[in-house]
Design a protein around this motif. Structure first.
Motif, PDB file in Angstrom:
ATOM      1  N   LEU A 177       0.824  -1.209   0.000  1.00 50.28           N
ATOM      2  CA  LEU A 177       0.000   0.000   0.000  1.00 50.28           C
ATOM      3  C   LEU A 177       0.863   1.266   0.000  1.00 50.28           C
ATOM      4  CD1 LEU A 177      -2.798  -1.054   2.533  1.00 50.28           C
ATOM      5  CD2 LEU A 177      -3.010  -0.802   0.045  1.00 50.28           C
ATOM      6  N   ALA A 178       1.958   1.259   0.782  1.00 48.09           N
ATOM      7  CA  ALA A 178       2.843   2.423   0.825  1.00 48.09           C
ATOM      8  C   ALA A 178       3.477   2.691  -0.536  1.00 48.09           C
ATOM      9  CB  ALA A 178       3.930   2.209   1.881  1.00 48.09           C
ATOM     10  N   CYS A 179       3.863   1.623  -1.232  1.00 44.62           N
ATOM     11  CA  CYS A 179       4.463   1.784  -2.567  1.00 44.62           C
ATOM     12  C   CYS A 179       3.435   2.295  -3.571  1.00 44.62           C
ATOM     13  CB  CYS A 179       5.058   0.462  -3.037  1.00 44.62           C
ATOM     14  SG  CYS A 179       6.491  -0.074  -2.094  1.00 44.62           S
ATOM     15  N   LEU A 180       2.225   1.797  -3.472  1.00 43.82           N
ATOM     16  CA  LEU A 180       1.167   2.244  -4.376  1.00 43.82           C
ATOM     17  C   LEU A 180       0.853   3.720  -4.191  1.00 43.82           C
ATOM     18  CD1 LEU A 180      -1.280  -0.796  -4.137  1.00 43.82           C
ATOM     19  CD2 LEU A 180      -0.267   0.057  -6.253  1.00 43.82           C
ATOM     20  N   LEU A 181       0.864   4.168  -2.945  1.00 45.41           N
ATOM     21  CA  LEU A 181       0.409   5.525  -2.640  1.00 45.41           C
ATOM     22  C   LEU A 181       1.502   6.585  -2.692  1.00 45.41           C
ATOM     23  CD1 LEU A 181      -1.977   4.697   0.372  1.00 45.41           C
ATOM     24  CD2 LEU A 181      -2.634   5.245  -1.984  1.00 45.41           C
ATOM     25  N   TRP A 182       2.730   6.247  -2.262  1.00 45.35           N
ATOM     26  CA  TRP A 182       3.724   7.305  -2.039  1.00 45.35           C
ATOM     27  C   TRP A 182       5.064   7.119  -2.752  1.00 45.35           C
ATOM     28  CZ3 TRP A 182       1.458   5.437   2.843  1.00 45.35           C
ATOM     29  CH2 TRP A 182       0.375   6.222   3.240  1.00 45.35           C
ATOM     30  N   LEU A 183       5.323   5.968  -3.325  1.00 40.58           N
ATOM     31  CA  LEU A 183       6.631   5.766  -3.958  1.00 40.58           C
ATOM     32  C   LEU A 183       6.570   6.159  -5.431  1.00 40.58           C
ATOM     33  CD1 LEU A 183       9.498   4.661  -3.352  1.00 40.58           C
ATOM     34  CD2 LEU A 183       8.721   2.478  -4.302  1.00 40.58           C
ATOM     35  N   PRO A 184       7.421   7.084  -5.886  1.00 48.12           N
ATOM     36  CA  PRO A 184       7.387   7.498  -7.290  1.00 48.12           C
ATOM     37  C   PRO A 184       8.065   6.473  -8.189  1.00 48.12           C
ATOM     38  CG  PRO A 184       9.152   8.638  -6.162  1.00 48.12           C
ATOM     39  CD  PRO A 184       8.436   7.841  -5.114  1.00 48.12           C
ATOM     40  N   GLU A 185       7.666   6.465  -9.448  1.00 52.12           N
ATOM     41  CA  GLU A 185       8.385   5.660 -10.442  1.00 52.12           C
ATOM     42  C   GLU A 185       9.647   6.422 -10.814  1.00 52.12           C
ATOM     43  OE1 GLU A 185       9.921   3.210 -12.086  1.00 52.12           O
ATOM     44  OE2 GLU A 185       7.910   2.355 -12.347  1.00 52.12           O
ATOM     45  N   SER A 186      10.801   5.780 -10.684  1.00 52.44           N
ATOM     46  CA  SER A 186      12.073   6.490 -10.858  1.00 52.44           C
ATOM     47  C   SER A 186      12.769   6.179 -12.176  1.00 52.44           C
ATOM     48  CB  SER A 186      13.019   6.132  -9.702  1.00 52.44           C
ATOM     49  OG  SER A 186      13.327   4.753  -9.712  1.00 52.44           O
TER      50      SER A 186
END
Length: 409
Positions: A177-186
């Motif tokens: 959930l944290a990756c879906l919501l707050w982690l940008p695609e780099s």
């Protein structure tokens, strides 16, 4: 990049990199309970730890090309989903063979987080800052050995060892959930990158031929392998040989992790005055000296519980200096294929760690000698590789890349 964004990135990336260690450390206090429940021995239960290391090693080679081909986040989502499913399955098994097999798949899922984290550090931060970023990540990762065995001991006591795997599944859901919501695609997907075996192997070979990569990756892998040996054999050493219970073992494990965490943060300060190459060399010299003294005392029966804890603390402090610097120096030459480079680095590190952890189970003689002997031998070999390999590193990778590498915001 704002301070808030920087902090959130470090927290998420650190949590991703800590998933594997947390999954390892949290079930260690449950070894006796698992062995009793599944009618086997703690040494056989330790093979589920070796299968986990093998799964991480093999899985990292899989994810590297996928991260370069499809971007960082999609393969990460797939890996976390596999991790969650495997964790739930581990909680419902009734044989040690099933646990060993499922831990392999759980590892394949978790290593997506580790490889993506390494690649995203190279994507998001300038190469001159990567050693500092890895040290910050190690601070988050260091919470794993502080918290996981202690939490695992209480969860095992309250809900049985199955409760540990249910907790790990919930942790996987939270990270997803944290990756879906707050982690940008780099990293933008590269549709031209082939996923056929020959181009992938050619790309890996190109990475392996870089002197900085093979020198610092092998040095880091062999020096860090002492940690795998310690993790694999510490339940036997502390709970069987020294007779501490699972809760006390958790606190000992937490205390020892302070050495790893504290050294990694001192490393960040020392990087202002010293180069990474200098810190790696100094740390390895200290690690070799500590492991030789440790082995001599152990073989001659001159060391007890507190002496063992003290020398393990010194050993882990050395890893706190060498690990972030060898990782940064290994990845510094790569900007276009950081996913492949980070996966190959992780595979080598985990593969050597898996072999070492399996060896300590094979040579188990109900003393601490096999653990300490392997720690000493791998430390000496790591130092020899560094001394020979650095002659072929023509320049400092960070210096060469600094002019062309820019952070992605």
């Amino acid at each position: 990049m704002t301070k808030q964004k920087y902090f959130s990135l470090i927290l998420i990336l650190g949590s991703l990199s800590a998933l594997g260690p947390f999954t390892i450390d949290m079930y260690l206090p449950g070894f006796p309970a698992i062995a009793k429940d599944l009618q086997t021995t703690p040494a056989r239960v330790a093979l589920s730890l070796s299968s986990y290391f093998i799964g991480i090693s093999a899985g990292q080679l899989l994810y590297g090309p996928l991260l370069d081909r499809f971007g960082r986040k999609k393969p990460l989502y797939v890996g976390l989903a596999l991790y969650i499913i495997s964790s739930i399955a581990c909680a419902s098994i009734h044989s040690i063979d099933a646990l060993i097999a499922l831990r392999f798949f759980q590892a394949v899922g978790s290593c997506a987080a580790a490889v993506a984290c390494m690649a995203m550090v190279r994507d998001l931060f300038p190469v001159t800052d990567t050693a500092k970023v890895f040290a910050l990540l190690l601070l988050v990762v260091g919470l794993s050995p502080m918290l996981a065995p202690t939490v695992g001991g209480y969860v095992t006591a309250g809900f049985g060892w199955q409760g540990v795997f249910v907790t790990l599944a919930l942790l996987g859901v939270a990270l997803l959930l944290a990756c879906l919501l707050w982690l940008p695609e780099s990293y933008q997907p590269n549709p031209n990158l082939s996923l056929k075996p020959r181009p992938i192997l050619t790309n890996f070979w190109r990475v392996l031929r870089e002197p900085s990569f093979y020198t610092y990756t092998l040095t880091g892998a062999l020096s860090f392998c002492g940690l795998f040996v310690y993790v694999a054999d510490s339940p036997l050493v502390f709970m069987d040989i020294f007779g501490v219970d699972s809760k006390v073992y958790g606190w000992i494990f937490a205390f020892l992790s302070i050495g790893l965490i504290g050294a990694s943060q001192v490393n960040s300060v020392l990087l202002r005055r010293f180069r990474s190459e200098q810190l790696v060399f100094g740390a390895l010299c200290c690690q070799v000296a500590a492991s030789v003294v440790f082995l001599l005392l152990t073989v001659n029966g001159l060391i007890g519980l507190y002496g063992t804890i003290a020398l393990l603390f010194v050993f882990l402090c050395c890893l706190g200096f060498s690990s972030p610097n060898t990782a940064a120096l290994s990845l510094a030459p790569f900007s276009q294929n950081a996913g492949s480079a980070s996966s190959l680095m992780g595979a080598i590190r985990m593969g050597i760690g898996a072999m070492a952890s399996a060896a300590v189970s094979v040579f188990n003689n109900h003393t601490a000698v096999p653990m300490v002997a392997i720690m000493m031998v791998t430390s000496v070999v790591a130092l020899l590789i560094l001394l020979v390999g650095r002659r072929y590193v023509a320049h400092t990778p960070a210096t060469a890349e600094a002019a062309v590498a820019e952070p992605v915001h």
